[in-house]
Scaffold this active site. Structure first.
Site, PDB file in Angstrom:
ATOM      1  N   HIS A  46       0.823  -1.211   0.000  1.00 12.95           N
ATOM      2  CA  HIS A  46       0.000   0.000   0.000  1.00 12.95           C
ATOM      3  C   HIS A  46       0.859   1.263   0.000  1.00 12.95           C
ATOM      4  CE1 HIS A  46      -3.198  -2.770   0.777  1.00 12.95           C
ATOM      5  NE2 HIS A  46      -2.774  -3.056   1.994  1.00 12.95           N
TER       6      HIS A  46
ATOM      7  N   HIS B  15      -7.102  -4.345  -0.896  1.00  8.22           N
ATOM      8  CA  HIS B  15      -6.474  -5.650  -1.101  1.00  8.22           C
ATOM      9  C   HIS B  15      -7.034  -6.351  -2.328  1.00  8.22           C
ATOM     10  CE1 HIS B  15      -6.367  -4.853   3.295  1.00  8.22           C
ATOM     11  NE2 HIS B  15      -5.126  -5.246   3.152  1.00  8.22           N
TER      12      HIS B  15
END
Length: 331
Positions: A57, A219
């Site tokens: 991320h 995700h």
């Protein structure tokens, strides 16, 4: 799968090694266990801020370690929560004697592992408070959560709480400021193409050339619905409208508008989204007084974007404007 990696099993370690070299003026990286902390250690007398989560991320969270933001960040494996034995020393490294606030995104693994680490830290005499970020309006429960997911709104929580800590606020006050941000920030995202986790070697989900997934998490988990691909203005309306409705925005509000890239979308396209989102807010009579556009909470190389809106008041706006010096955010 083509990626600029050596052994996929070493992806996180190799990335952190380069990150440490590139930003040695800001951070130091522990390798056993793995966590990132401020260069020079904790600031005496200041509330420490710690966050973390799965890698993939970037720049969240390590890119936000530095003056005016986080004191430590804990990266797990790709899309996998860090473990308590990583989180505990990060909390200890951030402790300058005024207590530590942990900022946790609402994913089950993160929640459980941070809770365990906090209990261990408290047993060793560290005062710790925690907040849970759950800004995603797309779904109430998902494969990874009970309740709403924590996504790009985390940047605003870390920035504003970090500024409150930097100005000398005590732990209870820093936590209250973070909770106020959480109560007033909402996000929704879209995917045009799925990411590929290095050790898996194939896209996280299948998406046709003429399809988009609306309401995705960070995700690659499913969103609200899959629809036919349409133009940027229509996609932006699908994202902004539920965010603004959930916040019940009206003509008396002023906001921060944050358009975040998921890793594989050009900045030029993010500005197209920003322009439409801003016009939609202005049509509601909402004043956009602060803006942020770029890749700050990504999902590897996922093509897509998210729209985040934070309702501001005078104090939150001043804390957003306060100086910050990290690898990924600085003014």
């Amino acid at each position: 799968m083509k990626k600029l990696l050596n052994d996929p099993a070493d992806a996180v370690a190799d990335s952190l090694a380069g990150f440490a070299l590139a930003h040695a003026d800001l951070v130091q990286v522990s390798t056993s266990p793995v966590f990132v902390s401020r260069a020079g250690g904790a600031v005496t007398g200041k509330v420490g801020l710690v966050s973390g989560g799965g890698s993939g991320h970037e720049p969240l969270h390590a890119g936000f370690v530095g003056d005016g933001m986080l004191d430590a960040a804990v990266p797990g494996a790709v899309f996998t929560s860090p473990t308590p034995d990583q989180i505990l020393p990060a909390i200890q490294a951030a402790d300058g004697g005024a207590g530590v606030l942990t900022i946790v995104k609402n994913y089950t693994g993160d929640v459980l592992n941070f809770e365990t680490a906090v209990e261990l830290a408290e047993a060793e005499g560290v005062e710790v408070a925690s907040v849970l970020v759950n800004d995603d309006v797309a779904v109430e429960d998902s494969l990874y959560t009970a309740g709403r997911r924590g996504v790009a709104g985390t940047v605003a929580v870390e920035k504003i709480a970090g500024a409150a800590a930097a100005r000398g606020a005590d732990l209870a006050t820093v936590r209250a400021v973070a909770e106020r941000v959480i109560a007033n920030v909402r996000t929704m995202g879209v995917a045009l193409a799925a990411p590929t986790v290095p050790h898996v070697g194939r896209p996280s989900f299948d998406l046709g050339e003429d399809e988009i997934e609306v309401g995705i998490g960070i995700h690659g988990e499913p969103g609200r619905h899959r629809v036919a691909a349409v133009g940027a203005d229509q996609v932006t309306e699908m994202l902004l409208t539920p965010v603004a409705d959930d916040l019940a925005l009206d003509g008396g509000d002023r906001v921060l508008l944050f358009v975040n890239g998921m890793g594989g979308t050009p900045l030029s396209e993010l500005y197209v989204v920003y322009g439409r989102a801003r016009r939609l807010l202005e049509e509601r009579g909402v004043t956009v007084s602060r803006s942020l556009v770029g890749n700050y909470v990504t999902s590897l190389e996922m093509q897509g974007a998210s729209v985040t809106v934070l309702r501001l008041d005078d104090e939150l706006e001043a804390l957003w404007d306060a100086p910050v010096n990290t690898a990924a955010l600085r003014w």
